[in-house]
Design a protein around this motif. Structure first.
Motif, PDB file in Angstrom:
ATOM      1  N   VAL A 326       0.855  -1.197   0.000  1.00  0.00           N
ATOM      2  CA  VAL A 326       0.000   0.000   0.000  1.00  0.00           C
ATOM      3  C   VAL A 326       0.881   1.235   0.000  1.00  0.00           C
ATOM      4  O   VAL A 326       1.895   1.286   0.710  1.00  0.00           O
ATOM      5  CB  VAL A 326      -0.937   0.030   1.240  1.00  0.00           C
ATOM      6  N   LEU A 327       0.493   2.243  -0.777  1.00  0.00           N
ATOM      7  CA  LEU A 327       1.173   3.539  -0.785  1.00  0.00           C
ATOM      8  C   LEU A 327       0.271   4.591  -0.178  1.00  0.00           C
ATOM      9  O   LEU A 327      -0.929   4.615  -0.442  1.00  0.00           O
ATOM     10  CB  LEU A 327       1.553   3.949  -2.206  1.00  0.00           C
ATOM     11  N   ALA A 328       0.845   5.462   0.635  1.00  0.00           N
ATOM     12  CA  ALA A 328       0.109   6.566   1.245  1.00  0.00           C
ATOM     13  C   ALA A 328       0.967   7.822   1.156  1.00  0.00           C
ATOM     14  O   ALA A 328       2.159   7.751   0.825  1.00  0.00           O
ATOM     15  CB  ALA A 328      -0.235   6.247   2.698  1.00  0.00           C
ATOM     16  N   ASP A 329       0.366   8.974   1.450  1.00  0.00           N
ATOM     17  CA  ASP A 329       1.114  10.234   1.382  1.00  0.00           C
ATOM     18  C   ASP A 329       2.267  10.247   2.383  1.00  0.00           C
ATOM     19  O   ASP A 329       3.316  10.840   2.123  1.00  0.00           O
ATOM     20  CB  ASP A 329       0.185  11.417   1.655  1.00  0.00           C
ATOM     21  N   TYR A 330       2.063   9.622   3.514  1.00  0.00           N
ATOM     22  CA  TYR A 330       3.059   9.659   4.598  1.00  0.00           C
ATOM     23  C   TYR A 330       4.051   8.506   4.536  1.00  0.00           C
ATOM     24  O   TYR A 330       4.991   8.457   5.326  1.00  0.00           O
ATOM     25  CB  TYR A 330       2.359   9.645   5.951  1.00  0.00           C
ATOM     26  N   GLY A 331       3.861   7.527   3.623  1.00  0.00           N
ATOM     27  CA  GLY A 331       4.792   6.420   3.538  1.00  0.00           C
ATOM     28  C   GLY A 331       4.213   5.239   2.786  1.00  0.00           C
ATOM     29  O   GLY A 331       3.285   5.379   1.987  1.00  0.00           O
ATOM     30  N   ALA A 332       4.761   4.041   3.060  1.00  0.00           N
ATOM     31  CA  ALA A 332       4.321   2.819   2.391  1.00  0.00           C
ATOM     32  C   ALA A 332       4.195   1.701   3.417  1.00  0.00           C
ATOM     33  O   ALA A 332       4.906   1.674   4.425  1.00  0.00           O
ATOM     34  CB  ALA A 332       5.303   2.427   1.306  1.00  0.00           C
ATOM     35  N   HIS A 345       7.902   4.796   6.877  1.00  0.00           N
ATOM     36  CA  HIS A 345       7.566   6.220   6.767  1.00  0.00           C
ATOM     37  C   HIS A 345       8.444   6.879   5.712  1.00  0.00           C
ATOM     38  O   HIS A 345       9.595   6.462   5.481  1.00  0.00           O
ATOM     39  CB  HIS A 345       7.746   6.903   8.119  1.00  0.00           C
ATOM     40  N   ILE A 346       7.919   7.920   5.091  1.00  0.00           N
ATOM     41  CA  ILE A 346       8.653   8.604   4.020  1.00  0.00           C
ATOM     42  C   ILE A 346       9.964   9.189   4.525  1.00  0.00           C
ATOM     43  O   ILE A 346      10.953   9.266   3.792  1.00  0.00           O
ATOM     44  CB  ILE A 346       7.758   9.696   3.379  1.00  0.00           C
ATOM     45  N   SER A 347      10.004   9.562   5.808  1.00  0.00           N
ATOM     46  CA  SER A 347      11.230  10.124   6.381  1.00  0.00           C
ATOM     47  C   SER A 347      12.304   9.061   6.597  1.00  0.00           C
ATOM     48  O   SER A 347      13.465   9.397   6.840  1.00  0.00           O
ATOM     49  CB  SER A 347      10.917  10.812   7.713  1.00  0.00           C
ATOM     50  N   GLU A 348      11.932   7.771   6.532  1.00  0.00           N
ATOM     51  CA  GLU A 348      12.881   6.679   6.737  1.00  0.00           C
ATOM     52  C   GLU A 348      13.255   5.998   5.426  1.00  0.00           C
ATOM     53  O   GLU A 348      13.845   4.922   5.433  1.00  0.00           O
ATOM     54  CB  GLU A 348      12.299   5.657   7.714  1.00  0.00           C
ATOM     55  N   MET A 349      12.888   6.620   4.312  1.00  0.00           N
ATOM     56  CA  MET A 349      13.196   6.017   3.020  1.00  0.00           C
ATOM     57  C   MET A 349      14.583   6.394   2.530  1.00  0.00           C
ATOM     58  O   MET A 349      15.304   5.574   1.968  1.00  0.00           O
ATOM     59  CB  MET A 349      12.147   6.437   1.988  1.00  0.00           C
ATOM     60  N   SER A 350      14.959   7.663   2.721  1.00  0.00           N
ATOM     61  CA  SER A 350      16.244   8.121   2.198  1.00  0.00           C
ATOM     62  C   SER A 350      16.805   9.191   3.106  1.00  0.00           C
ATOM     63  O   SER A 350      16.061   9.909   3.783  1.00  0.00           O
ATOM     64  CB  SER A 350      16.068   8.653   0.776  1.00  0.00           C
ATOM     65  N   TRP A 351      18.158   9.291   3.128  1.00  0.00           N
ATOM     66  CA  TRP A 351      18.796  10.363   3.899  1.00  0.00           C
ATOM     67  C   TRP A 351      18.535  11.723   3.259  1.00  0.00           C
ATOM     68  O   TRP A 351      18.627  12.755   3.921  1.00  0.00           O
ATOM     69  CB  TRP A 351      20.311  10.119   3.979  1.00  0.00           C
ATOM     70  N   SER A 352      18.199  11.706   1.980  1.00  0.00           N
ATOM     71  CA  SER A 352      17.915  12.956   1.285  1.00  0.00           C
ATOM     72  C   SER A 352      16.547  13.490   1.680  1.00  0.00           C
ATOM     73  O   SER A 352      15.614  12.729   1.953  1.00  0.00           O
ATOM     74  CB  SER A 352      17.961  12.746  -0.228  1.00  0.00           C
ATOM     75  N   TYR A 353      16.430  14.825   1.710  1.00  0.00           N
ATOM     76  CA  TYR A 353      15.171  15.465   2.113  1.00  0.00           C
ATOM     77  C   TYR A 353      14.361  15.939   0.906  1.00  0.00           C
ATOM     78  O   TYR A 353      13.413  16.687   1.052  1.00  0.00           O
ATOM     79  CB  TYR A 353      15.455  16.675   3.022  1.00  0.00           C
ATOM     80  N   LEU A 355      12.502  14.098  -1.135  1.00  0.00           N
ATOM     81  CA  LEU A 355      11.385  13.240  -1.511  1.00  0.00           C
ATOM     82  C   LEU A 355      10.074  13.996  -1.311  1.00  0.00           C
ATOM     83  O   LEU A 355       9.699  14.331  -0.190  1.00  0.00           O
ATOM     84  CB  LEU A 355      11.370  11.968  -0.657  1.00  0.00           C
ATOM     85  N   SER A 356       9.380  14.281  -2.401  1.00  0.00           N
ATOM     86  CA  SER A 356       8.110  14.997  -2.297  1.00  0.00           C
ATOM     87  C   SER A 356       6.934  14.049  -2.157  1.00  0.00           C
ATOM     88  O   SER A 356       5.875  14.422  -1.678  1.00  0.00           O
ATOM     89  CB  SER A 356       7.896  15.902  -3.520  1.00  0.00           C
ATOM     90  N   SER A 357       7.093  12.786  -2.571  1.00  0.00           N
ATOM     91  CA  SER A 357       6.032  11.805  -2.443  1.00  0.00           C
ATOM     92  C   SER A 357       6.636  10.418  -2.310  1.00  0.00           C
ATOM     93  O   SER A 357       7.802  10.184  -2.659  1.00  0.00           O
ATOM     94  CB  SER A 357       5.089  11.859  -3.651  1.00  0.00           C
ATOM     95  N   THR A 358       5.831   9.482  -1.814  1.00  0.00           N
ATOM     96  CA  THR A 358       6.281   8.102  -1.624  1.00  0.00           C
ATOM     97  C   THR A 358       6.657   7.455  -2.954  1.00  0.00           C
ATOM     98  O   THR A 358       7.606   6.655  -3.029  1.00  0.00           O
ATOM     99  CB  THR A 358       5.159   7.292  -0.950  1.00  0.00           C
ATOM    100  N   GLN A 359       5.915   7.798  -4.028  1.00  0.00           N
ATOM    101  CA  GLN A 359       6.165   7.190  -5.338  1.00  0.00           C
ATOM    102  C   GLN A 359       7.553   7.504  -5.885  1.00  0.00           C
ATOM    103  O   GLN A 359       8.024   6.833  -6.802  1.00  0.00           O
ATOM    104  CB  GLN A 359       5.106   7.645  -6.347  1.00  0.00           C
TER     105      GLN A 359
END
Length: 606
Positions: A326-332, A345-353, A355-359
C-alpha cells in the motif's frame, strides 16, 4: 295592531280573505307603501325601529362561500328547502345529490352559501360544502401524517386513481410497493391504505403513497432486529451487493456492511478477491449503532491473526525483506508475511530530504530490504527504515562539500523556484533559477536543461543541521556583467533583433563580438522605443540598431531604444541649423565690435 290592519285593508281594496286569484305582482303594485310609512306618528315609528333592530340582531351574519349548519324544512320534487337561521330559507336542487337520496324533514345538514341575491335569499349547495369538508380532511391528514383507507377506482398512465373522501388522488406506480409493479390492474377495485405525500392547492391535485407505509413497517422490523444484535455475535448472511469499498450482507431483513478492510488479514484490492454475490457465509458483529440502525460485520476476525505466526525472534535492529502493498502520502506499507504489514515512513526512506512523495522512492509490488525500527506485538504494529541500512552521508558533509568547491550532479527534479540536483545517493542540493545563468532570464528550469542531465556546480551555502545545500551553476564562470558594463554603457549603440513582443514592449537579443567568449545577452525595449523612422514598429525577429538608455549591473537589467538611434541625431542636426541661422543674422557692426573687443583683450594681456 288591529287599527293598522284596517288601514292596510282600506289601501288595498282588492285584498280579501279569498285572494288566491290575485297575483303577487298585483298585490305589490296596489299596496301604497308611502302612505303606510307616513301615516304612523313619531312614537309609532320609534317603536317600529326598535323592533326592527331587535329582529336584525337575532339574525346571523351570513358570508358567501362559508359553511353553515341547517335544518331541512321542506322537500319538493325539485328542491330541498333548508333553514340556516337567516331571514330567508335557501333551496338546493335535488339533482345535486348524486348518491341515494335519503334525507328527511327536520334532519340537520351542512351547506355552503354560494350567493345571496338582492332580495336576501340564499343560494345553497350541499356538494360544495361536502367537497370543502373533504379537502379539509385531506389537508389535515397530510399535516398529521395520518394513514387513510382509499378505494382504487381505476388505473392510469404511470399509476392508480384512488378515491379518498370522494376526492380522486394519484398513486404513482413507484409508490405502490417497495418492489417494481408491472401489472396495475390487480389493484383496481380494492381498498388500500395510503399516506398523503403532496398536495397542490392551486390545481387541487393530491399525491399519495403506499410504499412509504411498507418502508415504515420494514424499518420498524429492522429496528426490532437490530435491538437484539450485540457485538461479538456470529451470524449467517448472504452477500447482497458488492462495491469497491466493501459488500452489503443480508442478515434476514437487516442489511449490514462488511468493509473491505474486515474481509481478509492480507491486503486485497477488491472485495471480489474474497467474496462473491449470493455467497452465504458466517460473519461476526463488530459494531451496532442502534440510533442510526447500522450494523458492521467482520469476516477476517473469524480466522487466526497472522501476527500469531510471526517469527518470535524478530526484534528491533533485525533486517528483513518484504513487498510494498500500500502507498500513502506519509509512507508505504510493506507486507512481511501474508496479513502482517509494517510501516515504512517517508522520512525513513532516504537520507535525502528532497522526496516529495512516496512514489519517488517505491512502487506497489517492489521487494525491499529494511531494518526494524519498532515492533509492538500487543498492538500488532511495526515500523521499518531503509535509510538506516547505510551510513548517514551528511556526517562528514563539510569535508566532502566545502563552500566554493566544484562538483558534478544529476538533475532529478524541477520546481518553479529551481532544480533539485543529486550529488550522490542521499545528498541533493538546490540550484535556484537565478543561479543558472548570468545573462538569460529563465522562467522555468525546463528552459535550461532536462531531467537526468549532468550539471557542473559550485557549493554556495551549506547547513548540516537542516541538511541543505545551495548550489550555483552560473558561478562556475566569471561574472560577464563586469565586462558588459564596459561595453553596454549608457549611450552605446549595438546591433540586435527582436526575440519576443508583448504588451509593454519587447525582448531584444543584443549581438556583440567585442567580448571574448561572448554569450548573447537579452535586453528590454519599451513599446514606445520600438518605433522606426517611417512611423512603423519593429516586428519579431527583425534586426536593427539599439541604443542603451539604462544599465544596472546589480539587477542585471539593460534597457534599450531603437527610436533614440535616429531621433537624437535629428535633434543635433536641428541645433546646428539654429546656430547657423543666428550667425547669418549677425550684422557687420556686431562683427566689427567683436574684433575691437578681441584687440582690447590682447593689449591687456601684453
Amino acid at each position: 295592531m288591529s287599527n293598522q290592519t284596517e288601514e292596510i285593508k282600506k289601501d288595498i281594496p282588492h285584498l280579501s280573505e279569498n285572494n288566491e286569484n290575485i297575483g303577487l305582482k298585483d298585490q305589490r303594485k296596489s299596496f301604497n307603501w308611502t302612505k303606510y310609512e307616513t301615516h304612523l306618528n313619531s312614537e309609532q315609528q320609534k317603536e317600529r325601529k326598535k323592533f326592527e333592530k331587535i329582529y336584525a340582531e337575532t339574525l346571523p351574519k351570513i358570508q358567501e362561500l362559508e359553511i353553515y349548519q341547517g335544518i331541512i324544512t321542506h322537500i319538493t320534487e325539485k328542491n330541498l328547502i333548508v333553514d340556516i337561521g337567516f331571514k330567508a330559507e335557501g333551496a338546493i336542487p335535488i339533482s345535486e345529490f348524486r348518491e341515494d337520496f335519503n334525507f328527511k324533514i327536520g334532519e340537520k345538514m351542512e351547506v355552503m352559501v354560494v350567493k345571496m341575491d338582492y332580495k336576501g335569499q340564499c343560494i345553497l349547495s350541499y356538494q360544495k360544502a361536502k367537497t370543502m369538508r373533504n379537502w379539509e380532511r385531506i389537508n389535515e391528514a397530510h399535516e398529521k401524517g395520518e394513514v387513510i383507507l382509499g378505494y382504487v377506482a381505476a388505473r392510469t398512465k404511470g399509476g392508480l386513481i384512488i378515491e379518498i373522501f370522494d376526492i380522486e388522488c394519484f398513486l404513482p406506480g413507484s409508490h405502490i410497493n417497495v418492489k417494481p409493479v408491472r401489472d396495475y390492474d390487480t389493484y383496481v377495485g380494492k381498498t388500500m391504505e395510503v399516506k398523503v405525500v403532496k398536495i397542490n392547492q392551486k390545481t387541487k391535485n393530491v399525491v399519495v403513497s403506499h410504499k412509504i407505509l411498507i418502508e415504515r413497517d420494514i424499518e420498524e422490523q429492522r429496528k426490532e432486529m437490530i435491538s437484539k444484535l450485540d457485538k461479538g455475535q456470529v451470524l449467517e448472511g448472504k452477500i447482497k451487493n458488492i462495491l469497491p469499498y466493501g459488500a452489503f450482507v443480508d442478515l434476514g431483513g437487516v442489511d449490514a456492511l462488511l468493509h473491505i478492510t474486515d474481509m481478509s488479514w492480507p491486503h486485497i484490492n477488491h472485495p471480489t478477491e474474497v467474496v462473491q454475490l449470493e455467497q452465504e457465509l458466517k460473519f461476526v458483529v463488530l459494531g451496532v449503532d442502534k440510533d442510526k440502525n447500522r450494523v458492521q460485520l467482520g469476516l477476517k476476525q473469524l480466522q487466526p491473526h497472522p501476527w500469531n505466526s510471526l517469527d518470535k525472534n524478530l526484534k528491533v535492529g533485525n533486517k528483513l525483506k518484504g513487498k510494498v502493498s500500500v502507498l500513502a502520502d506519509y509512507g508505504a506499507f510493506v507486507e512481511i508475511i501474508p496479513g502482517v504489514e509494517a510501516l515504512l515512513h517517508i522520512s525513513e526512506m532516504s537520507w535525502s530530504y528532497d522526496l516529495s512523495s512516496t512514489q519517488d522512492f517505491v512502487q506497489i509490488g517492489d521487494e525491499i530490504e529494511a531494518v526494524i525500527l519498532t515492533i509492538d506485538r500487543q498492538e500488532r504494529k511495526m515500523s521499518l527504515s531503509v535509510k538506516q541500512l547505510t551510513q548517514d552521508p551528511w556526517i562528514d558533509i563539510q569535508n566532502k562539500y566545502p563552500i566554493g568547491s566544484k562538483h558534478v550532479g544529476i538533475v532529478r527534479k524541477f520546481a518553479s523556484f529551481g532544480i533539485s540536483l543529486e550529488l550522490e545517493k542521499g545528498i541533493s542540493g538546490i540550484i535556484y533559477a537565478n543561479d543558472l545563468s548570468w545573462g538569460k532570464k529563465i522562467k522555468h528550469p525546463s528552459e535550461f536543461c532536462n531531467i537526468n542531465d549532468k550539471l557542473e556546480v559550485i557549493i554556495l551555502a551549506l547547513d548540516p543541521q537542516a541538511r541543505r545545500l545551495n548550489l550555483g551553476h552560473k558561478q562556475i564562470t566569471e561574472n560577464p556583467w563586469e565586462k558588459y558594463e564596459k561595453v553596454y554603457y549608457v549611450g552605446s549603440i549595438h546591433n540586435g533583433f527582436i526575440v519576443n513582443l508583448f504588451d509593454k514592449g519587447a525582448t531584444v537579443k543584443l549581438l556583440n563580438d567585442q567580448i571574448v567568449d561572448f554569450q548573447e545577452i537579452e535586453a528590454f525595449a519599451p513599446l514606445r522605443f520600438l518605433e522606426k523612422k517611417d512611423g512603423s514598429t519593429l516586428k519579431k525577429e527583425e534586426k536593427s540598431n539599439f541604443k542603451v538608455i539604462e544599465f544596472n549591473k546589480e539587477t542585471k537589467k539593460i534597457v534599450v531604444s531603437h527610436t533614440s538611434t535616429y531621433r537624437e541625431k535629428d535633434q543635433k542636426k536641428e541645433k546646428i541649423r539654429v546656430r547657423n541661422r543666428k550667425f547669418e543674422r549677425s550684422t557687420l557692426g556686431d562683427i566689427a565690435g567683436l574684433a575691437k573687443l578681441k584687440e582690447q583683450i590682447e593689449k591687456e594681456k601684453k
